[in-house]
Design an enzyme around this catalytic site. Sequence first.
Site, mmCIF file in Angstrom:
data_model
loop_
_atom_site.group_PDB
_atom_site.id
_atom_site.type_symbol
_atom_site.label_atom_id
_atom_site.label_comp_id
_atom_site.label_asym_id
_atom_site.label_seq_id
_atom_site.Cartn_x
_atom_site.Cartn_y
_atom_site.Cartn_z
ATOM 1 N N SER A 1 0.984 -1.182 0.084
ATOM 2 C CA SER A 1 -0.037 -0.126 -0.087
ATOM 3 C C SER A 1 0.886 1.279 0.046
ATOM 4 C CB SER A 1 -1.111 0.126 1.055
ATOM 5 O OG SER A 1 -0.144 -0.234 2.366
ATOM 6 N N ARG B 1 6.776 -8.066 -7.397
ATOM 7 C CA ARG B 1 7.086 -9.175 -7.880
ATOM 8 C C ARG B 1 5.997 -9.938 -8.549
ATOM 9 N NH1 ARG B 1 11.314 -11.175 -4.703
ATOM 10 N NH2 ARG B 1 11.524 -10.188 -2.655
ATOM 11 N N LYS C 1 10.267 0.377 7.709
ATOM 12 C CA LYS C 1 10.224 0.344 9.153
ATOM 13 C C LYS C 1 10.744 -1.023 9.528
ATOM 14 C CE LYS C 1 8.618 4.493 8.884
ATOM 15 N NZ LYS C 1 7.837 5.086 7.514
ATOM 16 N N ALA D 1 -1.214 5.079 4.471
ATOM 17 C CA ALA D 1 -1.186 4.887 2.978
ATOM 18 C C ALA D 1 -2.431 5.330 2.565
ATOM 19 C CB ALA D 1 -0.425 3.667 2.317
ATOM 20 N N LYS E 1 7.695 3.129 17.564
ATOM 21 C CA LYS E 1 6.379 3.550 17.746
ATOM 22 C C LYS E 1 5.437 2.405 17.752
ATOM 23 C CE LYS E 1 4.698 3.820 12.896
ATOM 24 N NZ LYS E 1 5.342 3.980 11.764
ATOM 25 N N ASP F 1 4.309 10.913 13.833
ATOM 26 C CA ASP F 1 3.795 9.486 13.384
ATOM 27 C C ASP F 1 3.511 8.729 14.715
ATOM 28 O OD1 ASP F 1 3.941 7.191 12.151
ATOM 29 O OD2 ASP F 1 6.262 6.878 11.891
ATOM 30 N N THR G 1 -0.217 7.053 15.032
ATOM 31 C CA THR G 1 -0.237 5.415 14.915
ATOM 32 C C THR G 1 -1.019 5.048 16.373
ATOM 33 O OG1 THR G 1 1.977 5.509 14.178
ATOM 34 C CG2 THR G 1 1.529 3.498 15.298
ATOM 35 N N ARG H 1 -2.784 -3.141 13.385
ATOM 36 C CA ARG H 1 -2.573 -4.496 13.834
ATOM 37 C C ARG H 1 -2.291 -4.265 15.325
ATOM 38 N NH1 ARG H 1 -1.768 -6.551 9.135
ATOM 39 N NH2 ARG H 1 0.434 -6.424 8.948
ATOM 40 N N VAL I 1 0.799 -11.844 13.489
ATOM 41 C CA VAL I 1 1.674 -11.227 14.716
ATOM 42 C C VAL I 1 1.971 -9.692 14.206
ATOM 43 C CG1 VAL I 1 3.863 -11.112 15.605
ATOM 44 C CG2 VAL I 1 2.856 -13.326 15.192
#
Lengths: 346, 346
Positions: free
Chosen positions: B15, B36, B109, B141, B192, B245, B249, B256, B280
């Site tokens: 994204s 890819r 990141k 994004a 973060k 940021d 966040t 997630r 995860v």
Amino acid sequence: MTDRKASVCVLGGGSFGTTLANLMASEAVPVTLWLRDPEMARHIREQHENPRYLPGIALDERLQVTTDLNAALATAEIVFLAIPSSSFRTVLQQIGPQLAGKQVVSTTKGIEQPGFLMMSQIVEQEAPEAHVGVLSGPNLAKEIAAGELTATVVASEDEQLCRDVQAVLGCANLRVYASQDRYGVELGGALKNVYAIISGMASALGMGENTKAMLITRALAEMTRFAVHMGANPLTFLGLAGVGDLIVTCVSPQSRNFQVGHALGKGETLEQGVARLGQVAEGVNTLRVLKQKAAEEGVYMPLVDGLHAIVFEHKPLPAVIARLMSAEQKNDVEFAAFMSAAPVKS
Amino acid sequence: MTDRKASVCVLGGGSFGTTLANLMASEAVPVTLWLRDPEMARHIREQHENPRYLPGIALDERLQVTTDLNAALATAEIVFLAIPSSSFRTVLQQIGPQLAGKQVVSTTKGIEQPGFLMMSQIVEQEAPEAHVGVLSGPNLAKEIAAGELTATVVASEDEQLCRDVQAVLGCANLRVYASQDRYGVELGGALKNVYAIISGMASALGMGENTKAMLITRALAEMTRFAVHMGANPLTFLGLAGVGDLIVTCVSPQSRNFQVGHALGKGETLEQGVARLGQVAEGVNTLRVLKQKAAEEGVYMPLVDGLHAIVFEHKPLPAVIARLMSAEQKNDVEFAAFMSAAPVKS
């Protein structure tokens, strides 16, 4: 002072003064709350509730209340000032000499004109023998009163004052951090209201999370730029009285500043918004004062300029936003150069 | 380079990579997106949509797409890296020599173990002849792709790289600020995610605005403390790649990391939360790496310690919160002493 808790007096029975005094009373600190209105004093004494400013919150029975200013001050070692900025100097003129030798901590945000004075500078003028400090942070009174966890900053050049305030105020629900940058901490509290108006506007315009975070961050950069120019420490703005208070002020839709901004974002004029909300928001006055001071001092404050253009010059919102987004792309944190970055570890 | 826009290549069709490439294409920058999957490349080429990562967003017809890595790189002067951290080094090993002399900007990141390496440090190792920079900020994004206003930071010791990235990426919807503190900017982006877990937890516990603002502020203090110890400039954390940021966040419930925190706050174990969410969260891995590094380096990180105790040591949440709130009350911004505060103007 030792482990014995100092005697405390809180001047001002609004929501923040009552909350502070009640918090200390509930930790067995000997504390007296002073307020003007005998009827409200009686209600708090008998019903343990402040019906006007903290309706529904049960106050601690150990909280003493008085309308006698001299009696309130007589035995106090630490005096918290939680009176409105509009009557701040008048009250200080009455009690200045009695504050000699005491620790005096202002919690009031505002800027006195002429002179661009913070409240603690008024304390210095009116009570030159007092030890002076300020308290500021992400501290919505109603949430503290409801027992929510939070933290605050006590700032003073006087380290003993900081330690003593930490001792009387710190508890399981409130952490008290110390700072030596009184002016920076106090300026952060005064300036943030301008940016709460902008946040309300962004919310009315349905802006996304990126945009809101950008606005808060650029607001922080702008506040810090101004404060550094005025002699504050930029790192103060990384702390609770800087970014912490700014975040809580900018995300809380209850504040009058946010609501005025929301009205402006929906296309109302300032006059319409104020007429509907019934009261002028503090940030509107701060905006006027700040715009003038920034111009005098030659400090670049594009958000203040843009908001001023919308509120007082009736410029259309989209044109102001377009100008902000097309300004020259500068450095992220311009005073970063003040610090020499050490080499990267790896 | 002059006013002519440099040729750009973006590696990675997730994204963020797709959004970046599309933004530049729509500003008439010659840009090629490498990914890819031939099927996805064909879909973007023919349907002008990335159905997996940006469903419903119409991509610019000028956006070139390829699955040929060599062709993508051949004419590019600026290369943006938006590939997952798990395959970052593998891709860099393939293309290192081809990056010689080019401006290479990582947007990924993550922290590589062993070595505690940021992605741009991997670029330095695998492409020693490249000019290296990073891009980070409050940049969800999907919001950028939807045309919301935001800002970002390009950080590099190489000032020409910063100016060239500002020229190709800056537009009416995205402001690009420059920083020289590459390591600080990159570290902010990596750390973060840990604090987003804590924010999700606070949300699940119904915590108030004061508490959330306190958590973000103390998270910022803790990130900054660690980063300064590692050689970063504390003032970077006042900027878009630090607090900007972090705010986005910590307030975005879609991430997630936030969702895993929310599950933990509702009393689920990490295993239960991960099983339900199906993946995860990156912050969980960062937490483990950071806890270990902070211990090795002797950096005080009470929020990381507390979260680690909850997630990996199965300590009860209330006990961890009580310990955090009763720790010694220190200075608000401890490295403030690094800066000498000038006298207060009045």
